[in-house]
Design a protein around this motif. Structure first.
Motif, mmCIF file in Angstrom:
data_model
loop_
_atom_site.group_PDB
_atom_site.id
_atom_site.type_symbol
_atom_site.label_atom_id
_atom_site.label_comp_id
_atom_site.label_asym_id
_atom_site.label_seq_id
_atom_site.Cartn_x
_atom_site.Cartn_y
_atom_site.Cartn_z
ATOM 1 N N SER A 109 0.836 -1.195 0.000
ATOM 2 C CA SER A 109 0.000 0.000 0.000
ATOM 3 C C SER A 109 0.873 1.248 0.000
ATOM 4 O O SER A 109 2.100 1.180 0.100
ATOM 5 C CB SER A 109 -0.915 -0.012 1.236
ATOM 6 O OG SER A 109 -0.136 0.045 2.418
ATOM 7 N N ALA A 110 0.209 2.399 -0.113
ATOM 8 C CA ALA A 110 0.947 3.660 -0.147
ATOM 9 C C ALA A 110 1.697 3.890 1.156
ATOM 10 O O ALA A 110 2.846 4.350 1.165
ATOM 11 C CB ALA A 110 -0.013 4.816 -0.427
ATOM 12 N N ILE B 45 -1.977 11.637 -3.076
ATOM 13 C CA ILE B 45 -2.262 10.292 -3.578
ATOM 14 C C ILE B 45 -3.774 10.079 -3.585
ATOM 15 O O ILE B 45 -4.451 10.306 -2.572
ATOM 16 C CB ILE B 45 -1.576 9.226 -2.707
ATOM 17 C CG1 ILE B 45 -0.076 9.526 -2.593
ATOM 18 C CG2 ILE B 45 -1.810 7.838 -3.280
ATOM 19 C CD1 ILE B 45 0.647 8.620 -1.618
ATOM 20 N N LEU C 251 -6.344 7.418 -3.402
ATOM 21 C CA LEU C 251 -6.418 6.031 -2.982
ATOM 22 C C LEU C 251 -7.508 5.288 -3.731
ATOM 23 O O LEU C 251 -8.436 5.892 -4.305
ATOM 24 C CB LEU C 251 -6.666 5.953 -1.470
ATOM 25 C CG LEU C 251 -5.620 6.657 -0.590
ATOM 26 C CD1 LEU C 251 -6.011 6.569 0.879
ATOM 27 C CD2 LEU C 251 -4.237 6.058 -0.809
ATOM 28 N N SER C 252 -7.404 3.953 -3.736
ATOM 29 C CA SER C 252 -8.395 3.133 -4.449
ATOM 30 C C SER C 252 -9.763 3.212 -3.801
ATOM 31 O O SER C 252 -10.779 2.932 -4.447
ATOM 32 C CB SER C 252 -7.916 1.678 -4.479
ATOM 33 O OG SER C 252 -7.665 1.201 -3.160
ATOM 34 N N SER D 124 -2.098 8.471 -8.590
ATOM 35 C CA SER D 124 -2.975 7.479 -7.985
ATOM 36 C C SER D 124 -2.144 6.465 -7.206
ATOM 37 O O SER D 124 -0.925 6.350 -7.394
ATOM 38 C CB SER D 124 -3.803 6.769 -9.058
ATOM 39 O OG SER D 124 -2.975 6.015 -9.922
ATOM 40 N N GLU D 125 -2.797 5.719 -6.327
ATOM 41 C CA GLU D 125 -2.087 4.743 -5.505
ATOM 42 C C GLU D 125 -1.456 3.647 -6.367
ATOM 43 O O GLU D 125 -0.328 3.222 -6.126
ATOM 44 C CB GLU D 125 -3.041 4.129 -4.488
ATOM 45 C CG GLU D 125 -2.364 3.157 -3.526
ATOM 46 C CD GLU D 125 -3.328 2.603 -2.500
ATOM 47 O OE1 GLU D 125 -2.864 2.057 -1.490
ATOM 48 O OE2 GLU D 125 -4.554 2.711 -2.722
ATOM 49 N N ARG D 126 -2.162 3.209 -7.401
ATOM 50 C CA ARG D 126 -1.637 2.154 -8.270
ATOM 51 C C ARG D 126 -0.408 2.632 -9.025
ATOM 52 O O ARG D 126 0.592 1.917 -9.145
ATOM 53 C CB ARG D 126 -2.720 1.702 -9.242
ATOM 54 C CG ARG D 126 -2.281 0.599 -10.188
ATOM 55 C CD ARG D 126 -3.423 0.163 -11.069
ATOM 56 N NE ARG D 126 -3.002 -0.879 -11.999
ATOM 57 C CZ ARG D 126 -3.799 -1.416 -12.920
ATOM 58 N NH1 ARG D 126 -5.073 -1.029 -13.003
ATOM 59 N NH2 ARG D 126 -3.345 -2.345 -13.734
ATOM 60 N N GLN E 287 2.569 2.794 -6.782
ATOM 61 C CA GLN E 287 3.153 1.466 -6.599
ATOM 62 C C GLN E 287 4.058 1.109 -7.781
ATOM 63 O O GLN E 287 5.168 0.595 -7.607
ATOM 64 C CB GLN E 287 2.040 0.429 -6.437
ATOM 65 C CG GLN E 287 1.220 0.592 -5.167
ATOM 66 C CD GLN E 287 -0.037 -0.255 -5.168
ATOM 67 O OE1 GLN E 287 -0.411 -0.820 -6.194
ATOM 68 N NE2 GLN E 287 -0.696 -0.346 -4.022
#
Length: 414
Positions: A303-304, A331, A333-334, A368-370, A373
């Motif tokens: 995760s972030a 960020i 998040l999803s 974005s969080e993705r 990553q």
């Protein structure tokens, strides 16, 4: 890159082919006072018509320009607000006066004549665009998704305005066509191993086509998105063919393989092989239908919060000296919420935390969080993320791209 590829950078455009003036009033092309004494393909009648039109055009041009200039001088306190333009050092102004192109003006204060001057600004700084990923079939039958990041600059503002309407669109299409033609002549292994050399070859080919537009490509970086289809064995060449079975050289290769399968031990002894006969009969079966049940499928991306905690472990004074900037990371998040973190690499050993930084950050990042990553795991480069719109930057782009040093440090720690 130029020293490796042998390409010599082009100088700034040869503006001496124009007759320049400091305020752009009577600046015009060379030959302005020459009335087309060159031969014309229409013959003597065409030359006479061109000469009369040259005289008439020159007289009308002089009269109209003088009247407009006189009108501007009379109304100068008011017309000065509209006639004077400031051109920064990194730009040039291209002026069309009564349809005729003038010398590039700038930097500094440029005088425009109202009603008869039409102008266009040209940016001389290095810019970048991305070639969207496209499907390419390599020489060995593999289908790959390949894109590219291209950096370019304008070295002749006059040609960039006169020769092409949409500079970026035309250059993107030229780069995509050159990339497709080059990769079709390479095998998948050559593309993977010689990516830098192919990029230098593309740089030379693209510059050969675009230098007449007043544009120079500085860098081409290929990026392979995915291998959609592996190479076909039928195109692998004679080196990949199985050796003939002793005693069955005249038969087809498929028949030889069948014979070797059923009579492998006998054929191995007839060929005088020293290996164990059991090795020829061993067959390894691979299940290509059922997906693997390896624990890799169960792995999840961190995760972030976990990623930024891992960043804290690589902070050092060496990294601070390489980057020297502070970042605010917003960020998405999803879950649909937003979270804000800061990464301070401007002093000391650096620090990271949740929330807003103490001072004004040098760069603000929206991601974005993705995508975050993918960035910190090395699956996505900052420049590619910025060019594709997945990373939004507010502030100095050069400092934002220095995050590459932080990503490299994380890779070394893993």
């Amino acid at each position: 890159m130029f020293s490796r590829s042998g390409y010599q950078a082009l100088p700034l455009g040869d503006f001496d082919r124009f007759q320049q003036s400091s305020i752009g009033f009577y600046g015009a092309q060379k030959g302005f006072f020459c009335f087309r004494d060159k031969q014309d393909s229409l013959g003597p009648a065409g030359n006479a018509t061109d000469t009369s039109q040259g005289w008439l055009s020159w007289i009308c041009h002089g009269i109209i320009t003088s009247l407009v200039f006189l009108l501007m001088v009379v109304t100068f306190p008011i017309s000065g607000w509209f006639a004077l333009k400031v051109v920064p050092t990194y730009e040039r102004m291209i002026i069309f006066r009564l349809g005729r192109i003038q010398a590039p003006q700038g930097p500094g204060v440029v005088l425009l004549l109202p009603f008869i001057d039409h102008w266009q600004r040209v940016d001389l700084r290095t810019r970048a665009f991305n070639v969207p990923p496209c499907k390419v079939t390599s020489k060995d039958g593999a289908i790959i998704s390949m894109g590219a990041d291209v950096q370019f600059r304008v070295w002749d503002p006059v040609l960039s305005v006169m020769m092409v309407k949409d500079l970026i669109a035309a250059t993107r299409m030229t780069a995509q066509n050159a990339m497709t033609k080059t990769l079709m002549k390479k095998s998948l292994r050559e593309i993977q191993v010689e990516k830098l050399r192919i990029g230098e070859q593309l740089l030379l080919e693209i510059n050969d086509m675009t230098k007449s537009w007043g544009l120079e490509v500085d860098r081409v970086e290929l990026s392979m998105e995915a291998v959609l289809q592996p190479p076909r064995e039928s195109l692998a060449g004679p080196a990949a063919a199985a050796p003939p079975v002793p005693g069955l050289e005249g038969l087809d290769g498929t028949i030889q393989q069948l014979a070797a399968h059923f009579f492998g031990s006998t054929l191995a002894l007839a060929g005088g092989g020293t290996g164990a006969p059991e090795a020829a009969d061993s067959v390894e079966t691979v299940n290509e239908v059922e997906p693997p049940t390896a624990p890799l499928l169960a792995q999840r991306k961190p995760s972030a919060d976990e990623l930024l905690s891992a960043v804290e472990s690589v902070l050092s004074e060496t990294l601070v000296s390489q980057v020297g900037a502070s970042y605010q990371v917003n960020i998405a998040l999803s879950s649909g919420t937003r979270s804000t973190y800061f990464i301070d690499l401007s002093s000391g050993s650096g620090r990271i935390g949740c929330g807003m930084p103490d001072g004004v950050p040098d760069v603000t990042l929206e991601v974005s969080e993705r995508d975050l990553q993918d960035l910190f795991l090395g699956d996505l480069r900052p420049l590619s993320a910025y060019m594709s719109g997945r990373l939004q930057v507010t502030g100095d782009l050069h400092l934002a791209l220095k995050l590459e040093e932080l990503i490299k440090a994380m890779k070394q720690r893993r």
